[in-house]
Design an enzyme around this catalytic site. Structure first.
Site, PDB file in Angstrom:
ATOM      1  CG  ASN A  70      20.084  -0.509 -17.976  1.00  0.00           C
ATOM      2  OD1 ASN A  70      20.999   0.232 -18.628  1.00  0.00           O
ATOM      3  ND2 ASN A  70      19.851  -0.465 -16.938  1.00  0.00           N
ATOM      4  CE  LYS A  74      22.015  -2.858 -15.230  1.00  0.00           C
ATOM      5  NZ  LYS A  74      21.920  -3.702 -14.010  1.00  0.00           N
ATOM      6  CG  HIS A 109      18.955   1.332 -12.762  1.00  0.00           C
ATOM      7  ND1 HIS A 109      19.934   0.922 -11.991  1.00  0.00           N
ATOM      8  CD2 HIS A 109      18.647   0.522 -13.430  1.00  0.00           C
ATOM      9  CE1 HIS A 109      19.934  -0.654 -12.208  1.00  0.00           C
ATOM     10  NE2 HIS A 109      19.223  -0.798 -13.182  1.00  0.00           N
ATOM     11  CD  GLU A 134      23.066  -0.988 -11.671  1.00  0.00           C
ATOM     12  OE1 GLU A 134      23.373  -0.355 -12.849  1.00  0.00           O
ATOM     13  OE2 GLU A 134      22.725  -2.199 -11.598  1.00  0.00           O
ATOM     14  CD  GLU A 150      15.419  -2.612 -13.066  1.00  0.00           C
ATOM     15  OE1 GLU A 150      15.604  -3.335 -14.217  1.00  0.00           O
ATOM     16  OE2 GLU A 150      16.227  -1.571 -12.885  1.00  0.00           O
ATOM     17  N   GLY A 193      20.999  -8.443 -11.505  1.00  0.00           N
ATOM     18  CA  GLY A 193      22.396  -8.888 -12.055  1.00  0.00           C
ATOM     19  C   GLY A 193      22.792 -10.038 -11.027  1.00  0.00           C
ATOM     20  CB  SER A 240      17.721 -11.837 -12.666  1.00  0.00           C
ATOM     21  OG  SER A 240      18.889 -11.529 -12.109  1.00  0.00           O
TER      22      SER A 240
HETATM   23  P1  PGA Z   1      19.661  -7.428 -14.735  1.00  0.00           P
HETATM   24  O1  PGA Z   1      19.663  -5.817 -14.916  1.00  0.00           O
HETATM   25  O2  PGA Z   1      18.660  -7.995 -15.896  1.00  0.00           O
HETATM   26  O3  PGA Z   1      21.023  -7.713 -15.401  1.00  0.00           O
HETATM   27  O4  PGA Z   1      19.335  -8.014 -13.540  1.00  0.00           O
HETATM   28  C1  PGA Z   1      18.332  -5.162 -14.869  1.00  0.00           C
HETATM   29  C2  PGA Z   1      18.561  -4.003 -14.436  1.00  0.00           C
HETATM   30  O5  PGA Z   1      19.382  -3.173 -13.818  1.00  0.00           O
HETATM   31  O6  PGA Z   1      17.679  -3.002 -15.282  1.00  0.00           O
END
Ligand code: PGA
Length: 253
Positions: free
Chosen positions: A9, A11, A97, A99, A169, A175, A215
């Site tokens: 992903n 983003k 997601h 976000e 998630e 993140g 992560s």
């Molecule tokens: P990350 O993000 O691996 O940077 O923690 C995962 C995601 O948001 O899909």
């Protein structure tokens, strides 16, 4: 047998040129995927056509949109429809997601509509669920995730549900560098599968891939993916680094 999947992903990152360089490094590493393994690149919308052309000849490698709208077409300035994805050969989309849920107020009900239109138009939804830190701290994560599943997925038929990929998630791990332990991931994945089994039966539940996200990196992928109910990962930050993501692909069961 359910698929084991490494999904990148990206983003809202990378220039077109950077995206092209990165996908050129990664796609050849997908040559030796097992029959049961898949790699998905969820790229920013302006790069979908480019990315799709790069993976078109590669078995078990797919491109995904990071979001779609819940309507077929019309006066929805700025939105992307599933029919548009189809017309460029893209057949996956991330839905819900955290976000999108947090910054764009996407509700479970709205996400149910998005999942449904994906399935109606043969786009595989990668449906994200997961709790924020206060929910985890008050030990309510199981009922929280159950409600997300019930409100967004459980009006689908069993047949439809088998086409959905689920990504668990935990928001506190996205993140942040703070990964759920492999045992925490397994515990939630088993819970999700249990919910699917009680609604649709064991056989259906056993067919649905459940990815872990938050992560994931080269150093922890093997241990997390090794858990029986973890079928790969949805990877943000580490999917922007070729060597990291290539190691993550190699960590798939
Ligand atoms: P990350 O993000 O691996 O940077 O923690 C995962 C995601 O948001 O899909």
């Amino acid at each position: 047998m359910r698929k084991q999947i490494a999904a990148a992903n990206w983003k809202m990152n990378l220039s077109f040129q950077e995206a092209e360089t990165l996908i050129d490094k990664m796609v050849p590493e997908c040559n030796n995927l097992g029959e049961n393994q898949q790699v998905i690149f969820a790229v920013p919308s302006p790069y979908l056509t480019m990315a799709q052309a790069k993976v078109a000849d590669q078995a078990n490698v797919f491109v995904a949109a990071q979001n779609i709208y819940s309507k077929k077409s019309g006066a929805y300035t700025g939105e992307v429809s599933v029919a548009m994805l189809q017309s460029i050969g893209v057949d996956h989309a991330i839905i819900g997601h955290s976000e999108r849920r947090d910054y764009f107020n996407e509700s479970n009900q709205f996400l149910a509509e998005k999942v449904k239109i994906c399935l109606d138009e043969n786009i595989v939804p990668v449906f994200c669920c997961g709790e924020a830190l206060p929910v985890r701290e008050s030990n309510e994560q199981n009922s929280f995730v159950k409600q997300q599943l019930e409100e967004s997925l459980f009006s689908l038929s069993a047949d439809e549900n088998q086409k959905v990929v689920i990504a668990y998630e935990p928001i506190w791990a996205i993140g942040t560098g703070k990964t759920a332990t492999s045992d925490q991931a397994q515990e939630m994945h088993a819970h999700i599968r249990q919910q699917l089994a009680s609604k649709y039966g064991e056989a259906v539940a056993a067919n649905i891939s459940i990815l872990y996200g938050g992560s994931v990196k080269a150093a922890n992928a093997k241990e997390i993916f090794g858990k029986p109910d973890v079928d790969g990962g949805l990877v943000g930050g580490s999917s922007l680094i070729a060597d990291e993501f290539i190691q993550i692909i190699k960590a798939l069961k």
